[in-house]
Design a protein around this motif. Structure first.
Motif, PDB file in Angstrom:
ATOM      1  N   ILE A   2       0.842  -1.209   0.000  1.00  0.00           N
ATOM      2  CA  ILE A   2       0.000   0.000   0.000  1.00  0.00           C
ATOM      3  C   ILE A   2       0.872   1.252   0.000  1.00  0.00           C
ATOM      4  N   GLU A   3       1.907   1.259   0.836  1.00  0.00           N
ATOM      5  CA  GLU A   3       2.786   2.428   0.932  1.00  0.00           C
ATOM      6  C   GLU A   3       3.539   2.659  -0.371  1.00  0.00           C
ATOM      7  N   LEU A   4       3.976   1.575  -1.029  1.00  0.00           N
ATOM      8  CA  LEU A   4       4.676   1.711  -2.308  1.00  0.00           C
ATOM      9  C   LEU A   4       3.757   2.335  -3.366  1.00  0.00           C
ATOM     10  N   LEU A   5       2.525   1.836  -3.457  1.00  0.00           N
ATOM     11  CA  LEU A   5       1.564   2.377  -4.421  1.00  0.00           C
ATOM     12  C   LEU A   5       1.235   3.829  -4.103  1.00  0.00           C
ATOM     13  N   GLN A   6       1.138   4.141  -2.810  1.00  0.00           N
ATOM     14  CA  GLN A   6       0.823   5.519  -2.416  1.00  0.00           C
ATOM     15  C   GLN A   6       1.959   6.469  -2.815  1.00  0.00           C
ATOM     16  N   ARG A   7       3.207   6.017  -2.676  1.00  0.00           N
ATOM     17  CA  ARG A   7       4.344   6.861  -3.079  1.00  0.00           C
ATOM     18  C   ARG A   7       4.277   7.154  -4.581  1.00  0.00           C
ATOM     19  N   ASN A   8       3.947   6.115  -5.371  1.00  0.00           N
ATOM     20  CA  ASN A   8       3.825   6.316  -6.814  1.00  0.00           C
ATOM     21  C   ASN A   8       2.687   7.276  -7.150  1.00  0.00           C
ATOM     22  N   LEU A   9       1.565   7.132  -6.439  1.00  0.00           N
ATOM     23  CA  LEU A   9       0.413   8.015  -6.678  1.00  0.00           C
ATOM     24  C   LEU A   9       0.731   9.449  -6.280  1.00  0.00           C
ATOM     25  N   THR A  10       1.465   9.619  -5.193  1.00  0.00           N
ATOM     26  CA  THR A  10       1.830  10.964  -4.724  1.00  0.00           C
ATOM     27  C   THR A  10       2.708  11.670  -5.753  1.00  0.00           C
ATOM     28  N   LYS A  11       3.636  10.919  -6.358  1.00  0.00           N
ATOM     29  CA  LYS A  11       4.542  11.494  -7.359  1.00  0.00           C
ATOM     30  C   LYS A  11       3.793  11.973  -8.605  1.00  0.00           C
ATOM     31  N   THR A  12       2.715  11.250  -8.954  1.00  0.00           N
ATOM     32  CA  THR A  12       1.982  11.588 -10.183  1.00  0.00           C
ATOM     33  C   THR A  12       0.755  12.456  -9.915  1.00  0.00           C
ATOM     34  N   ALA A  13       0.510  12.784  -8.646  1.00  0.00           N
ATOM     35  CA  ALA A  13      -0.716  13.533  -8.295  1.00  0.00           C
ATOM     36  C   ALA A  13      -0.739  14.928  -8.904  1.00  0.00           C
ATOM     37  N   LYS A  14       0.453  15.554  -9.073  1.00  0.00           N
ATOM     38  CA  LYS A  14       0.517  16.921  -9.591  1.00  0.00           C
ATOM     39  C   LYS A  14       0.281  16.982 -11.096  1.00  0.00           C
ATOM     40  N   SER A  15       0.392  15.833 -11.750  1.00  0.00           N
ATOM     41  CA  SER A  15       0.192  15.804 -13.199  1.00  0.00           C
ATOM     42  C   SER A  15      -1.276  16.011 -13.540  1.00  0.00           C
ATOM     43  N   LYS A  16      -1.532  16.881 -14.500  1.00  0.00           N
ATOM     44  CA  LYS A  16      -2.925  17.156 -14.885  1.00  0.00           C
ATOM     45  C   LYS A  16      -3.532  15.984 -15.648  1.00  0.00           C
ATOM     46  N   LYS A  17      -2.678  15.250 -16.348  1.00  0.00           N
ATOM     47  CA  LYS A  17      -3.172  14.136 -17.145  1.00  0.00           C
ATOM     48  C   LYS A  17      -3.226  12.867 -16.298  1.00  0.00           C
ATOM     49  N   GLY A  65      18.722  -5.358 -15.287  1.00  0.00           N
ATOM     50  CA  GLY A  65      18.359  -4.047 -15.812  1.00  0.00           C
ATOM     51  C   GLY A  65      17.657  -3.204 -14.775  1.00  0.00           C
ATOM     52  N   VAL A  66      17.151  -2.053 -15.222  1.00  0.00           N
ATOM     53  CA  VAL A  66      16.447  -1.105 -14.349  1.00  0.00           C
ATOM     54  C   VAL A  66      15.078  -0.818 -14.953  1.00  0.00           C
ATOM     55  N   VAL A  67      14.050  -0.792 -14.115  1.00  0.00           N
ATOM     56  CA  VAL A  67      12.680  -0.594 -14.583  1.00  0.00           C
ATOM     57  C   VAL A  67      12.483   0.828 -15.109  1.00  0.00           C
ATOM     58  N   ALA A  68      11.625   0.960 -16.123  1.00  0.00           N
ATOM     59  CA  ALA A  68      11.310   2.272 -16.708  1.00  0.00           C
ATOM     60  C   ALA A  68       9.951   2.756 -16.205  1.00  0.00           C
ATOM     61  N   LEU A  69       9.664   4.026 -16.472  1.00  0.00           N
ATOM     62  CA  LEU A  69       8.353   4.589 -16.125  1.00  0.00           C
ATOM     63  C   LEU A  69       7.366   4.295 -17.248  1.00  0.00           C
ATOM     64  N   GLU A  70       6.135   4.034 -16.870  1.00  0.00           N
ATOM     65  CA  GLU A  70       5.046   3.853 -17.832  1.00  0.00           C
ATOM     66  C   GLU A  70       3.885   4.695 -17.332  1.00  0.00           C
ATOM     67  N   GLY A  71       3.591   5.786 -18.055  1.00  0.00           N
ATOM     68  CA  GLY A  71       2.526   6.686 -17.595  1.00  0.00           C
ATOM     69  C   GLY A  71       2.868   7.357 -16.292  1.00  0.00           C
ATOM     70  N   GLY A  72       4.155   7.617 -16.062  1.00  0.00           N
ATOM     71  CA  GLY A  72       4.570   8.319 -14.851  1.00  0.00           C
ATOM     72  C   GLY A  72       4.867   7.431 -13.665  1.00  0.00           C
ATOM     73  N   VAL A  73       4.594   6.121 -13.764  1.00  0.00           N
ATOM     74  CA  VAL A  73       4.842   5.213 -12.640  1.00  0.00           C
ATOM     75  C   VAL A  73       5.799   4.107 -13.085  1.00  0.00           C
ATOM     76  N   PRO A  74       6.681   3.634 -12.167  1.00  0.00           N
ATOM     77  CA  PRO A  74       7.606   2.552 -12.519  1.00  0.00           C
ATOM     78  C   PRO A  74       6.861   1.216 -12.611  1.00  0.00           C
ATOM     79  N   GLU A  75       6.861   0.638 -13.799  1.00  0.00           N
ATOM     80  CA  GLU A  75       6.053  -0.556 -14.051  1.00  0.00           C
ATOM     81  C   GLU A  75       6.874  -1.598 -14.798  1.00  0.00           C
ATOM     82  N   LEU A  76       6.778  -2.848 -14.364  1.00  0.00           N
ATOM     83  CA  LEU A  76       7.449  -3.953 -15.047  1.00  0.00           C
ATOM     84  C   LEU A  76       6.398  -4.908 -15.598  1.00  0.00           C
ATOM     85  N   GLN A  77       6.538  -5.262 -16.874  1.00  0.00           N
ATOM     86  CA  GLN A  77       5.682  -6.270 -17.478  1.00  0.00           C
ATOM     87  C   GLN A  77       6.473  -7.582 -17.444  1.00  0.00           C
ATOM     88  N   PHE A  78       5.955  -8.560 -16.713  1.00  0.00           N
ATOM     89  CA  PHE A  78       6.696  -9.805 -16.476  1.00  0.00           C
ATOM     90  C   PHE A  78       5.908 -11.001 -17.005  1.00  0.00           C
TER      91      PHE A  78
END
Length: 435
Positions: free
Chosen positions: A41-56, A405-418
């Motif tokens: 929950i805390e990890l997801l909240q950190r990602n949401l907080t980082k993208t909260a300022k984005s208008k899109k 490797g290192v994970v990339a951002l997808e839509g502003g959040v770090p996401e891995l497709q596995f």
């Protein structure tokens, strides 16, 4: 009768200890599960907080919010299980306290009767008269032994009273602790319900925003679907090439073996003819394998495949911490339908991506500035997509948990497709990695 009482007491204590041990184990497991959920929950909240300022609003944000709400509901379910466990323990401990109080009362009653009897017969003269009043020597001896045993039993009874009182005090302390713990859990449950309500309100606002911008999101989904389809085609083609290479090697080996067998058969037939005896029967040709079977044709590949499969359900995650925000299988978003042949994991920004098992890198490919890595484990393959950088190359041997490797951002959040594949068949990774 006294022996029977002692046995019942021992059995009761044993049952209480076993019940307490089972409760402690279950309670510890629930606590660990709750802590793991909270970390997600805390990890997801950190990602949401980082993208909260984005208008899109992005699909990654929507997935993170939905996953967070599901995790919060899971956490409340775990708390409910903890409360249920505590209720059972409180019930057990209450019964134990009542039983110990009853035993203590009975022991004190019996001890009081012994003291009164001892007071009445404390005079040494009375004891001697009690012994000398015996009919014969045997009866006198038995009366002496009785007086000795009576004194010893009285001391034991005093010890039982002290032990029972101590057990009672300990159980009362444990019961008080249980009640306080339950009160804390009920308070935590209320807090989590309040947070869940706020997050559901936030989810409603997000969905309303999504509805207003649905056309744009459909375009984003279509673009993402197109990109993922391109990657999946590339992966399928790479696996098909691996199978074709193994088939070619197997067929060449089979032809060589057949030629060797034919030469041996011809020599045997010639020898039989020279010795005027029947030629030996021809050895039947080996049946052709199915496509995926070629991947485990060699002893090394078969051993690696077996080791990979034996770790099913216990394989490490491809990232040190993360949360599954999109599951394996078919999905629908608005009017768009798409298929996820793996799982989507949101993780920390800049997280290292790790190989989940020993294997060999068979493909590293770039798609629109991002990369994916294909690793072979015998007849199994693992795929790590949406990497911003890669630290391995084709042909490299990798070990379990080695950084690739290192994970990339997808839509502003770090996401891995596995993804996990058995031959050309995609598997649900959630059933393979550790819970």
């Amino acid at each position: 009768m006294k022996l029977r009482k002692s046995l019942i007491l021992l059995l009761f204590v044993f049952f209480t200890l076993v019940t307490s041990a089972v409760f402690a184990q279950s309670s510890a497991e629930l606590k660990r599960k709750k802590e793991a959920i909270q970390r997600e929950i805390e990890l997801l909240q950190r990602n949401l907080t980082k993208t909260a300022k984005s208008k899109k609003l992005t699909l990654g944000q929507i997935s993170a919010l939905n996953a967070k709400i599901n995790l919060m509901q899971d956490k409340i379910t775990v708390i409910n299980s903890e409360i249920k466990n505590l209720d059972n323990q409180i019930h057990e401990n209450t019964n134990t306290v009542i039983s110990l109080k009853g035993q203590l009362s009975q022991l004190k009653k019996e001890y009081g009767a012994m003291i009164r009897f001892a007071q009445r017969n404390k005079n040494a003269y009375d004891k001697m008269m009690f012994i000398f009043a015996a009919k014969d020597f045997n009866q006198a001896y038995k009366r002496i032994k009785y007086l000795q045993q009576f004194g010893q039993y009285r001391k034991k009874q005093a010890g039982y009273i002290q032990g029972t009182q101590k057990d009672l005090n300990n159980k009362i302390v444990v019961l008080d602790k249980n009640l306080k713990e339950k009160s804390n859990l009920l308070h935590e449950q209320e807090n989590e319900k309040d947070k869940l309500g706020k997050n559901k309100s936030e989810q409603s606002a997000v969905l309303n925003k999504y509805a207003k911008q649905e056309k744009q999101y459909q375009k984003d989904i279509a673009a993402r679907k197109k990109q993922q389809a391109q990657i999946d085609r590339s992966i399928r083609a790479a696996i098909a090439r691996e199978i074709a290479l193994e088939r070619k090697r197997a067929e060449e080996a089979a032809r060589a073996a057949a030629a060797k067998a034919a030469a041996a058969a011809a020599a045997a037939a010639a020898k039989a003819k020279a010795e005027n005896r029947p030629a030996p029967a021809a050895v039947p040709a080996a049946k052709p394998k199915a496509g995926g079977d070629y991947l485990a044709a060699t002893p090394e590949a078969a051993k690696l495949s077996s080791a990979f499969e034996s770790n099913r359900g216990g394989l490490p995650w491809p990232v040190a911490s993360g949360s599954i925000t999109e599951s394996f299988g078919k999905h629908k978003s608005g009017q768009a339908n798409y298929d996820n042949v793996g799982i989507t994991i949101q993780t920390a920004d800049g997280a290292a991506v790790r190989a989940i098992f020993n294997g060999e890198v068979r493909k590293v490919s770039g798609v629109m500035g991002k990369y994916y890595v294909l690793i072979r484990h015998g007849q199994f393959f693992t795929v790590y997509s949406n990497l911003r950088s890669v630290s391995v190359g084709v042909g490299d041997k990798v070990t379990t948990k080695q950084t690739i490797g290192v994970v990339a951002l997808e839509g502003g959040v770090p996401e891995l497709q596995f993804q996990i594949w058995r031959g050309q068949t995609p598997q649900n990774p959630a059933g393979w990695i550790a819970k």
